[in-house]
Design a protein around this motif. Structure first.
Motif, PDB file in Angstrom:
ATOM      1  N   TRP A  11      19.232  -0.674 -21.072  1.00  0.00           N
ATOM      2  CA  TRP A  11      17.709  -0.071 -20.577  1.00  0.00           C
ATOM      3  C   TRP A  11      16.627  -0.346 -21.312  1.00  0.00           C
ATOM      4  CZ3 TRP A  11      21.956   3.070 -18.148  1.00  0.00           C
ATOM      5  CH2 TRP A  11      21.996   2.744 -16.704  1.00  0.00           C
ATOM      6  N   GLY A  12      16.835  -1.452 -22.264  1.00  0.00           N
ATOM      7  CA  GLY A  12      15.649  -1.590 -23.257  1.00  0.00           C
ATOM      8  C   GLY A  12      15.943  -0.616 -24.671  1.00  0.00           C
ATOM      9  N   ASN A  38       4.251  -3.131 -21.861  1.00  0.00           N
ATOM     10  CA  ASN A  38       5.058  -2.239 -21.272  1.00  0.00           C
ATOM     11  C   ASN A  38       6.241  -2.010 -22.501  1.00  0.00           C
ATOM     12  OD1 ASN A  38       6.170  -4.760 -20.480  1.00  0.00           O
ATOM     13  ND2 ASN A  38       7.238  -3.895 -18.833  1.00  0.00           N
ATOM     14  N   GLY A  40       7.826  -2.018 -26.549  1.00  0.00           N
ATOM     15  CA  GLY A  40       7.342  -1.400 -27.684  1.00  0.00           C
ATOM     16  C   GLY A  40       8.463  -1.796 -28.572  1.00  0.00           C
ATOM     17  N   HIS A  41       8.455  -2.938 -29.646  1.00  0.00           N
ATOM     18  CA  HIS A  41       9.316  -3.474 -30.285  1.00  0.00           C
ATOM     19  C   HIS A  41       9.143  -2.988 -31.856  1.00  0.00           C
ATOM     20  CE1 HIS A  41      10.567  -6.853 -27.489  1.00  0.00           C
ATOM     21  NE2 HIS A  41      10.547  -5.693 -26.961  1.00  0.00           N
ATOM     22  N   GLY A 125       8.603   5.601 -12.571  1.00  0.00           N
ATOM     23  CA  GLY A 125       8.173   6.188 -14.073  1.00  0.00           C
ATOM     24  C   GLY A 125       7.898   5.035 -15.179  1.00  0.00           C
ATOM     25  N   THR A 126       7.029   4.237 -14.657  1.00  0.00           N
ATOM     26  CA  THR A 126       6.311   3.174 -15.152  1.00  0.00           C
ATOM     27  C   THR A 126       5.631   3.297 -16.498  1.00  0.00           C
ATOM     28  OG1 THR A 126       4.231   2.843 -14.140  1.00  0.00           O
ATOM     29  CG2 THR A 126       6.111   1.768 -13.150  1.00  0.00           C
ATOM     30  N   GLY A 128       2.732   2.416 -17.117  1.00  0.00           N
ATOM     31  CA  GLY A 128       1.340   2.488 -16.725  1.00  0.00           C
ATOM     32  C   GLY A 128       0.455   1.420 -17.337  1.00  0.00           C
ATOM     33  N   GLY A 132       3.707  -3.913 -12.887  1.00  0.00           N
ATOM     34  CA  GLY A 132       4.137  -4.534 -11.442  1.00  0.00           C
ATOM     35  C   GLY A 132       3.077  -5.081 -10.651  1.00  0.00           C
ATOM     36  N   GLN A 222      12.361  -5.435 -22.736  1.00  0.00           N
ATOM     37  CA  GLN A 222      13.211  -4.543 -21.940  1.00  0.00           C
ATOM     38  C   GLN A 222      14.674  -4.872 -22.020  1.00  0.00           C
ATOM     39  OE1 GLN A 222      10.267  -6.126 -20.118  1.00  0.00           O
ATOM     40  NE2 GLN A 222       9.162  -4.805 -21.152  1.00  0.00           N
ATOM     41  N   LEU A 226      17.063  -3.417 -16.555  1.00  0.00           N
ATOM     42  CA  LEU A 226      15.658  -3.239 -16.258  1.00  0.00           C
ATOM     43  C   LEU A 226      15.284  -4.588 -15.276  1.00  0.00           C
ATOM     44  CD1 LEU A 226      13.890  -1.221 -18.977  1.00  0.00           C
ATOM     45  CD2 LEU A 226      14.328  -0.449 -16.569  1.00  0.00           C
ATOM     46  N   VAL A 236      13.552  -0.561 -11.937  1.00  0.00           N
ATOM     47  CA  VAL A 236      13.429  -1.511 -12.929  1.00  0.00           C
ATOM     48  C   VAL A 236      12.022  -2.126 -13.153  1.00  0.00           C
ATOM     49  CG1 VAL A 236      15.652  -2.598 -11.978  1.00  0.00           C
ATOM     50  CG2 VAL A 236      13.480  -3.190 -10.905  1.00  0.00           C
ATOM     51  N   THR A 237      12.022  -2.919 -14.052  1.00  0.00           N
ATOM     52  CA  THR A 237      10.599  -3.596 -14.480  1.00  0.00           C
ATOM     53  C   THR A 237      10.241  -4.828 -13.387  1.00  0.00           C
ATOM     54  OG1 THR A 237       8.856  -4.540 -16.114  1.00  0.00           O
ATOM     55  CG2 THR A 237      11.419  -5.098 -16.138  1.00  0.00           C
ATOM     56  N   VAL A 271      14.295   5.240 -20.466  1.00  0.00           N
ATOM     57  CA  VAL A 271      13.009   5.835 -20.205  1.00  0.00           C
ATOM     58  C   VAL A 271      12.672   5.799 -18.631  1.00  0.00           C
ATOM     59  CG1 VAL A 271      11.023   6.225 -21.351  1.00  0.00           C
ATOM     60  CG2 VAL A 271      12.427   4.566 -22.299  1.00  0.00           C
ATOM     61  N   GLY A 272      12.100   6.678 -18.173  1.00  0.00           N
ATOM     62  CA  GLY A 272      11.624   6.527 -16.654  1.00  0.00           C
ATOM     63  C   GLY A 272      12.792   7.025 -15.695  1.00  0.00           C
ATOM     64  N   ARG A 301       7.356   8.687 -24.676  1.00  0.00           N
ATOM     65  CA  ARG A 301       8.112   9.779 -23.666  1.00  0.00           C
ATOM     66  C   ARG A 301       9.359  10.042 -24.275  1.00  0.00           C
ATOM     67  NH1 ARG A 301       8.141   6.637 -18.131  1.00  0.00           N
ATOM     68  NH2 ARG A 301       8.042   5.038 -19.560  1.00  0.00           N
TER      69      ARG A 301
HETATM   70  P1  IMO Z   1      11.302  -2.601 -24.686  1.00  0.00           P
HETATM   71  O1  IMO Z   1      10.740  -4.176 -24.830  1.00  0.00           O
HETATM   72  C1  IMO Z   1      12.389   0.789 -22.259  1.00  0.00           C
HETATM   73  C2  IMO Z   1      10.981   0.962 -18.172  1.00  0.00           C
HETATM   74  C3  IMO Z   1       9.855   2.039 -17.644  1.00  0.00           C
HETATM   75  C4  IMO Z   1      10.342   2.214 -16.211  1.00  0.00           C
HETATM   76  C5  IMO Z   1      10.541   0.581 -15.818  1.00  0.00           C
HETATM   77  C6  IMO Z   1       9.423   0.142 -15.233  1.00  0.00           C
HETATM   78  O2  IMO Z   1      10.434  -1.901 -25.682  1.00  0.00           O
HETATM   79  O3  IMO Z   1      12.731  -2.502 -24.749  1.00  0.00           O
HETATM   80  P2  IMO Z   1       7.155  -0.883 -16.062  1.00  0.00           P
HETATM   81  O4  IMO Z   1       6.122  -0.448 -16.779  1.00  0.00           O
HETATM   82  O5  IMO Z   1       7.628  -2.257 -16.680  1.00  0.00           O
HETATM   83  O6  IMO Z   1       6.654  -1.263 -14.546  1.00  0.00           O
HETATM   84  O7  IMO Z   1       8.376   0.279 -16.003  1.00  0.00           O
HETATM   85  O8  IMO Z   1      10.773  -0.042 -16.940  1.00  0.00           O
HETATM   86  N1  IMO Z   1      10.433   0.053 -19.240  1.00  0.00           N
HETATM   87  C7  IMO Z   1      11.163   0.005 -20.507  1.00  0.00           C
HETATM   88  N2  IMO Z   1      12.090   0.911 -20.891  1.00  0.00           N
HETATM   89  N3  IMO Z   1      11.955  -0.268 -23.059  1.00  0.00           N
HETATM   90  C8  IMO Z   1      11.016  -1.159 -22.457  1.00  0.00           C
HETATM   91  O9  IMO Z   1      10.504  -2.235 -22.954  1.00  0.00           O
HETATM   92  C9  IMO Z   1      10.417  -0.912 -21.244  1.00  0.00           C
HETATM   93  N4  IMO Z   1       9.597  -1.458 -20.472  1.00  0.00           N
HETATM   94  C10 IMO Z   1       9.380  -1.047 -19.425  1.00  0.00           C
HETATM   95  O10 IMO Z   1      10.137   3.187 -18.617  1.00  0.00           O
HETATM   96  O11 IMO Z   1      11.271   2.961 -16.279  1.00  0.00           O
END
Ligand code: IMO
Ligand code: GDP
Ligand code: MG
Length: 422
Positions: A11-12, A38, A40-41, A125-126, A128, A132, A222, A226, A236-237, A271-272, A301
């Motif tokens: 899940w990222g 969205n 964070g690497h 739980g995006t 923000g 989307g 992500q 997701l 999901v994203t 997360v989310g 978070r």
């Molecule tokens: P990296 O690339 C973990 C999750 C959000 C939320 C869902 C939708 O660092 O792995 P969004 O803002 O994309 O519409 O949110 O996706 N999410 C991530 N969770 N790592 C990420 O990126 C994420 N990018 C989005 O927490 O559940």
């Protein structure tokens, strides 16, 4: 020379940034193919921590060229902040960054609509970041693209049409203040002055480079679960982080992809909101969060934590075509009393035959665990596989066999040198 896709397998936050940074040294070009700020690497170089949101993690290797593909949604403000930050740290961006003319722009109304939507019944739980709503406009064929920045008349017209529509929605449905066309147009024309120099015909650039024998690493953001098509929808994203997305999001055809490497955390985080069968809501979950420093790189978070889910990884391997995996954060599992691995899902005592992505079914799933012993020793300084404790080797071989992939890297800490290559 090769074209390799890096995918998040869970899940990222699997540690893609760290592994892409390690691999970047061996590739000529690194490409981000989907998502936006969205992501964070995190990359640690000595005492310096870099958190990259839009620019590929390859930017930290001076000989690597970086590309933002058409599948990415770009918030110019976030991009400029990132460019400025990297430049202030002495990292040269000029002639090393190329941005697809077909990437879509995140507009201020996308972020506003993201936050309005999150305050309603469809909360995900995006992050923000407007992801989307920007992809909604892309697929509704109303989006504003990077190429539109090149002609101020086109840009102004498109912003005007979009804002009229959004203002209608804001006023009538959400009873919200309207947005100002002139202000937004002015702001985006300013962005263009800086971004202009990076705008490129990315598919031609990449395919020419491949024809010349250059190597390309495609960095997904992500993770598989997701993915808007293959993940735990609707939690999901709004893009395709899976390996298929690497082709559509960059303009590199499938026939040119040589391999897919999955980035796999030694346990699971999310997360989310949304289902998470192996989640630990007890002290063990808190322990993984504290030892693994599991707090979002973008939003801060706390990440939900749980055991490794081999059943999910098997699905992820299938969807992405993962043959080799980089296992990250193995050090976090040291000094536990025992480690659990989910090997199957059950509903009402019956084992599932295939991975469920229907959210209602996912909520009912009970994980079936195998229990393995932990290793009561610090592994964070180990450089060779042979020096790992037998219990750690057994754990790796168990997850590799259960998930159906070979292991090519084992990460035992956030630093570059805390990496074992097999
Ligand atoms: P990296 O690339 C973990 C999750 C959000 C939320 C869902 C939708 O660092 O792995 P969004 O803002 O994309 O519409 O949110 O996706 N999410 C991530 N969770 N790592 C990420 O990126 C994420 N990018 C989005 O927490 O559940
Ligand atoms: P990404 O989104 O997949 O790039 O992952 P994030 O950067 O969001 O989260 C991974 C976190 O784990 C970062 O803080 C990394 O510095 C850290 N990290 C990466 N690999 C390891 C590892 O092997 N061990 C430990 N302890 N931390 C790691
Ligand atoms: Mg992350």
């Amino acid at each position: 020379m090769s074209v390799t896709v890096i995918v998040g397998s869970q899940w990222g936050d699997e540690g893609k940034g760290k592994i892409v940074d390690i691999l970047s040294e061996r590739y000529d070009i690194v490409v981000r193919y989907q998502g936006g700020a969205n992501a964070g690497h995190t990359v640690l170089v000595g005492d310096n921590q870099f958190i990259l949101h839009l620019i590929p993690s390859g930017i930290l290797r001076e000989n690597t060229v970086c590309v933002i593909g058409n599948g990415v949604v770009i918030d110019p403000k976030a991009l400029l902040e990132e460019i400025n930050l990297l430049e202030s740290l002495g990292i040269n961006i000029k002639n090393r960054l190329y941005i697809s003319q077909n990437a879509h722009l995140i507009m201020p109304y996308h972020k506003l609509l993201d936050s309005i939507s999150e305050s309603g019944a469809n909360k995900i739980g995006t992050t923000g970041r407007g992801i989307g709503p920007c992809y909604i406009d892309k697929y509704a064929r109303k989006g504003i693209k990077i190429v539109d920045l090149l002609d101020s008349n086109v840009l102004e017209e498109k912003i005007k049409i979009n804002i009229e529509e959004k203002n209608n929605l804001l006023r009538k449905v959400y009873n919200h203040d309207e947005m100002d066309v002139d202000e937004i147009t002015k702001e985006y024309l300013e962005f263009d002055k800086i971004i202009d120099q990076y705008i490129t015909d990315v598919p031609s650039f990449l395919n020419t480079a491949i024809a010349e024998g250059k190597s390309v690493l495609l960095e997904g953001a992500q993770g598989t679960l997701l993915d808007v098509d293959h993940g735990t929808y609707p939690f999901v994203t709004s893009s395709n982080p899976t390996s298929g997305g690497a082709c559509t999001g960059s303009g590199i055809p499938p026939t040119k992809i040589d391999s897919v490497i999955g980035i796999v955390k030694a346990y699971t985080t999310r997360v989310g909101l949304g289902p998470f069968p192996t989640e630990l809501s007890d002290d063990m979950g808190s322990k993984l969060r504290e030892v693994g420093a599991e707090y979002g790189a973008t939003t801060g978070r706390p990440r939900r934590c749980g055991w490794y889910d081999a059943y999910m990884l098997n699905y992820s391997r299938m969807i992405n075509g993962i043959e080799r995996a980089a296992i990250t954060k193995l050090d976090v599992l040291s000094n536990l009393d025992e480690i659990k691995v989910c090997v199957a899902y059950e509903i009402n005592g019956k084992k599932l035959k295939s991975y469920p992505t229907d959210v209602n079914q996912m909520m009912l799933v009970k994980p079936v665990y195998e229990i393995l012993p932990s290793w009561k020793t610090d592994i964070s300084k180990i450089k060779y596989y042979d020096d790992l404790p037998p219990e750690a080797k057994d754990y790796l071989s168990f997850i590799s066999q259960q998930s159906g992939f070979e292991i090519c890297f084992i990460s035992v800490g956030p630093q570059r040198q805390q990496t074992i290559e097999l």
